[in-house]
Enzyme design. Structure first.
Site, mmCIF file in Angstrom:
data_model
loop_
_atom_site.group_PDB
_atom_site.id
_atom_site.type_symbol
_atom_site.label_atom_id
_atom_site.label_comp_id
_atom_site.label_asym_id
_atom_site.label_seq_id
_atom_site.Cartn_x
_atom_site.Cartn_y
_atom_site.Cartn_z
ATOM 1 N N SER B 45 7.744 4.982 3.869
ATOM 2 C CA SER B 45 6.831 5.964 4.464
ATOM 3 C C SER B 45 7.448 6.635 5.681
ATOM 4 O O SER B 45 7.315 7.850 5.873
ATOM 5 C CB SER B 45 5.525 5.278 4.872
ATOM 6 O OG SER B 45 4.880 4.733 3.736
ATOM 7 N N LYS B 164 5.612 -6.419 1.639
ATOM 8 C CA LYS B 164 5.483 -5.810 2.957
ATOM 9 C C LYS B 164 4.026 -5.411 3.096
ATOM 10 O O LYS B 164 3.551 -4.531 2.384
ATOM 11 C CB LYS B 164 6.375 -4.580 3.100
ATOM 12 C CG LYS B 164 6.158 -3.858 4.440
ATOM 13 C CD LYS B 164 6.932 -2.552 4.558
ATOM 14 C CE LYS B 164 6.619 -1.879 5.906
ATOM 15 N NZ LYS B 164 7.234 -0.527 6.021
ATOM 16 N N SER B 166 1.452 -3.775 5.441
ATOM 17 C CA SER B 166 1.317 -2.935 6.634
ATOM 18 C C SER B 166 -0.128 -2.736 7.037
ATOM 19 O O SER B 166 -0.436 -1.830 7.797
ATOM 20 C CB SER B 166 1.978 -1.566 6.385
ATOM 21 O OG SER B 166 3.371 -1.710 6.276
ATOM 22 N N GLY B 189 4.506 -4.892 8.282
ATOM 23 C CA GLY B 189 4.967 -3.561 8.647
ATOM 24 C C GLY B 189 4.472 -3.149 10.020
ATOM 25 O O GLY B 189 4.699 -2.017 10.436
#
Lengths: 298, 298, 298, 298
Positions: B45, B164, B166, B189
């Site tokens: 991202s 991950k 986030s 994250g």
């Protein structure tokens, strides 16, 4: 450019092997050509545009263009996350004969985006586009809502001719009609609120449900045009129920299954969308049986 | 495949004309090579992957691959909306020498997606991928949260090595650590919760803030490894403040501005992201001045 | 006033006829008196305070006061929508011997409320209160989150001694610890994040789960105090699982059922809360059987 | 019991010292008596019911009852969090001469509440109530939305005569009209969507804006009744703008300020609501000047 009336947000039929069915697409267009639909919207949210490559998009644009009857307005979904890519797609669609670009909001960096980002984006796209631009606000998919102030700011741009608002908010439609120049055209994306949209001054609708029930959607529009309010209300209530039954928790796979029942090519969705489960099929079959007692097929 | 430690979620520097700055990217990697970072995450991202074409992605993958020091683990962001495109991108990254694929959730059709869609999608990707897969849940951008039950289901797949997360939820990290096989690796994250993640059994972090403050992020990880809890807490509190100041309402443009101040190539974001406004710069300059009193630059 | 350690957010047992069971309340307190709990929180969210009349509240305050062992800190939930009513309840609790007021945010007019309204409200309450005030942010019930800026502003008030933050955000706990005077005490309301809260500098927790598992909650706190991090983590993981199992989708009725299994008086919830359904009971029975193999009862 | 037409959701004027102004309340009712308003709704959300004690509520109920003109329907807001308290308030209102109970959803334990809780709650209230019950869904304040399935289930109860839906969703109004018995009456709480509600088959509206602009609201209703659609649309667009200007971010304090300008007793809100800020007053003054060029006052 006048975008009044009913437009189907065309679904894209895929074969079992995942390929685009251009044959199916053309089959549908030929059937739609016989109705009072005002034109076609290609590769919007219902068209699974986020699942389709640039090459596939070109083929789909061409297939619809070559099959559409004369006078049908061709609208291309061209929104991408970046401004540059959105402009590139818009120019491409224009070069392939599309007359209007439907541009959804950027949305990925939503914690950073403010009204100014959307205004900047749409102005850049509208400045660069050879064809008129329709704003497209579809929070159910993007979690981004174009609010009235930015819509009214963008309504001043000479190459932005209107908005497809799929939020379902009739209040916002009222605010935009009250505040924008009269040339700015408001369309709803919600099949359940077409009639309320029209009575507030909206010009029409871009509907996934018009892939399945184009005649009903057009009938509603015409009843309203004729001032036959009670009949319009009755048809709207049918569409409310149909929309809930077909889409509800089903989304595009529900639409595709229902389209097959009526003789259209619905085809497969692309994964991670999955074909409609068996247990979800019955309510759709019942609905179509009630709407078309003699034969649910086209 | 072990993905413990601190990984920067690499930002992608663009030139003023909008082109990718491969030179800038390599400059940054050379500086990062000198730190204790465990590897690099390309085109997540923070890398503005949704703004980048497939050709540009190939160039970026190659630039990082050729510049990365030996032993740095190379992780490629390969998630796309469709399962097929995700698999294609994953295979491409593997063929270019990447060792792990970081696959964000599909998200556009969120009203239709259920846990089963994510499970189906990730299993198909993991089955087809030549390299191990990390799940990636990033609701701040996607409005999709991978919840504990689907994570635990997917943790059973031999080619899915971790997640991950986030979301910032330390509770979910606890639930996954408590319920998944011990080989399943949880990374956060969120720069503000690295230490809490580690104390709960997480293995590390993939951080945008590690683009800017790699030494601090690595220091925190090492202090935790050494059991120096109070010092780890102090560094974590610094990262809490730094993260809020740099990102806060600024997002990627804040990071890019801060990176330039420290001698990295931040470059321009792509529109509709806009360069950091003048009035937002001062708090970032103050922060870096406090963290690095002698000189805020590398 | 020091509010460190573990406090149960006391549930209020009701009889089958809907009356408050003061006998049950006292029974529980006598059992809790034998543990390392730091004190008692009466009529918070877990205590169904929004279901209880002013007269009933007085009786409950008195019952806990008269039963609590010496040295247990008595905290009264006194938040109401209006500032005036909050002050009245706070003074009443003080007059009945309570030492701290736990004041949840107002929340009904959330579209109108801004940070300034919360600041104004809490300052007025703290100015008028004869006892110290704890802020209470519980967005799961109120959809209002006290954000870091307003918390830090209020942390300057001499009669506001801390916050119970039930948002579950460890990031915010870090921000508050980093930004508030060291005398300002941060407690979490999330049983699944007690240990992460403590490692970030939090002072303790106010927990519904401590009604059921006071010994485990206290054990976690003490392990942390002793620097036994790995053991603390193990107990925290047990609490993560217990919290999910007992509350999950069950809420207070799950807690009440579980309390009965352990020999506490859980009693009935008040309608529209409903007693736990049969099919939800088994997982709770299994959990308690695993935590207390010999006997699940006190 | 017929609840068609326009009802004001009465605001409660408070004096500067915080006391209820019964004199102000009666002054307003006398003015409203001269309009075509169908009746009065006392102590709903606009009436700051969550700020008012039981004793004050009794006085307010009595003041409105004694001042209301013959034939005005009296509706009492009686919803509380607990079922028992809601029943008690409903019986009290009935005994004071109120003809209908408007019962908002319980909402505090929203993570636990399911459709079944609302169904159980409303059935218990309707069974016990000596007067007919109107459901009340107001997610802007409660974050609870009554969805179509539970509304349709409750529409079968003989003592539940309709719903005030303040969600603004015209789609849901369509769904309820399509699915409920024709005796079930749907009213909107949104001043910006009265006309869309009516065209879909709604019976009327309960409006905070009708405290300020009762004549306009009644005019809209009557134009619709007469089939004068274009004129109804024009008045609706005026209400759209008025509603945005008066409430917008202002909420009740905006209404109270505007009421004073027109000669009604708006009075003070109760803290934590705060009187309208100076800089917010001008747009409201402009609006009233435009709506009533000769004189903005009654």
């Amino acid at each position: 450019m006048n975008v009044t009336g009913i437009f189907p947000a065309l679904s894209t039929p895929f074969e079992a092997d995942g390929n685009v069915s251009l044959t199916g697409m053309k089959h549908n267009i030929r059937l739609y050509n016989q109705t009072g639909l005002a034109g076609y919207v290609v590769l919007g949210s219902t068209g699974e545009s986020v699942m389709v490559s640039r090459d596939e998009a070109d083929q789909i644009y061409a297939a619809v263009k070559e099959t559409a009857a004369a006078g049908k307005i061709l609208i291309a979904g061209t929104g991408a996350e970046s401004t540059a890519e959105t402009i590139a797609r818009t120019k491409r669609a224009a070069s392939l004969g599309y007359q209007v670009a439907l541009v959804k909001t950027p949305y990925y960096y939503k914690p950073t985006y403010r009204a100014e980002h959307f205004i900047h984006h749409y102005r850049a796209v509208a400045d660069a586009s050879p064809i008129p631009v329709l704003l497209y606000s579809v929070p159910v998919f993007t979690n981004i809502t174009l609010e009235t102030p930015e819509i009214l700011a963008l309504a001043q741009h000479p190459n932005i001719i209107g908005i497809k608002d799929s939020s379902g908010s009739i209040q916002r439609i009222g605010e935009v009609v009250a505040g924008a120049p009269s040339r700015f055209q408001v369309l709803t994306g919600g099949a359940a609120v077409v009639y309320p949209c029209l009575v507030m001054g909206g010009r029409g609708a871009i509907l996934a449900l018009a892939d399945l029930l184009p005649e009903k959607c057009v009938e509603l529009y015409e009843l309203f045009q004729q001032g036959r309010h009670e009949q319009a209300r009755q048809v709207q209530l049918q569409l409310v129920v149909a929309s809930k039954t077909v889409f509800g928790e089903n989304g595009i796979p529900g639409l595709k299954y229902a389209m097959e029942l009526r003789g259209y090519k619905g085809g497969y969705p692309r994964s991670p969308l999955l074909p409609l489960k068996e247990e979800k099929k019955h309510p759709i079959e019942m609905l179509l049986g009630e709407l078309y007692p003699a034969a649910a097929r086209v």
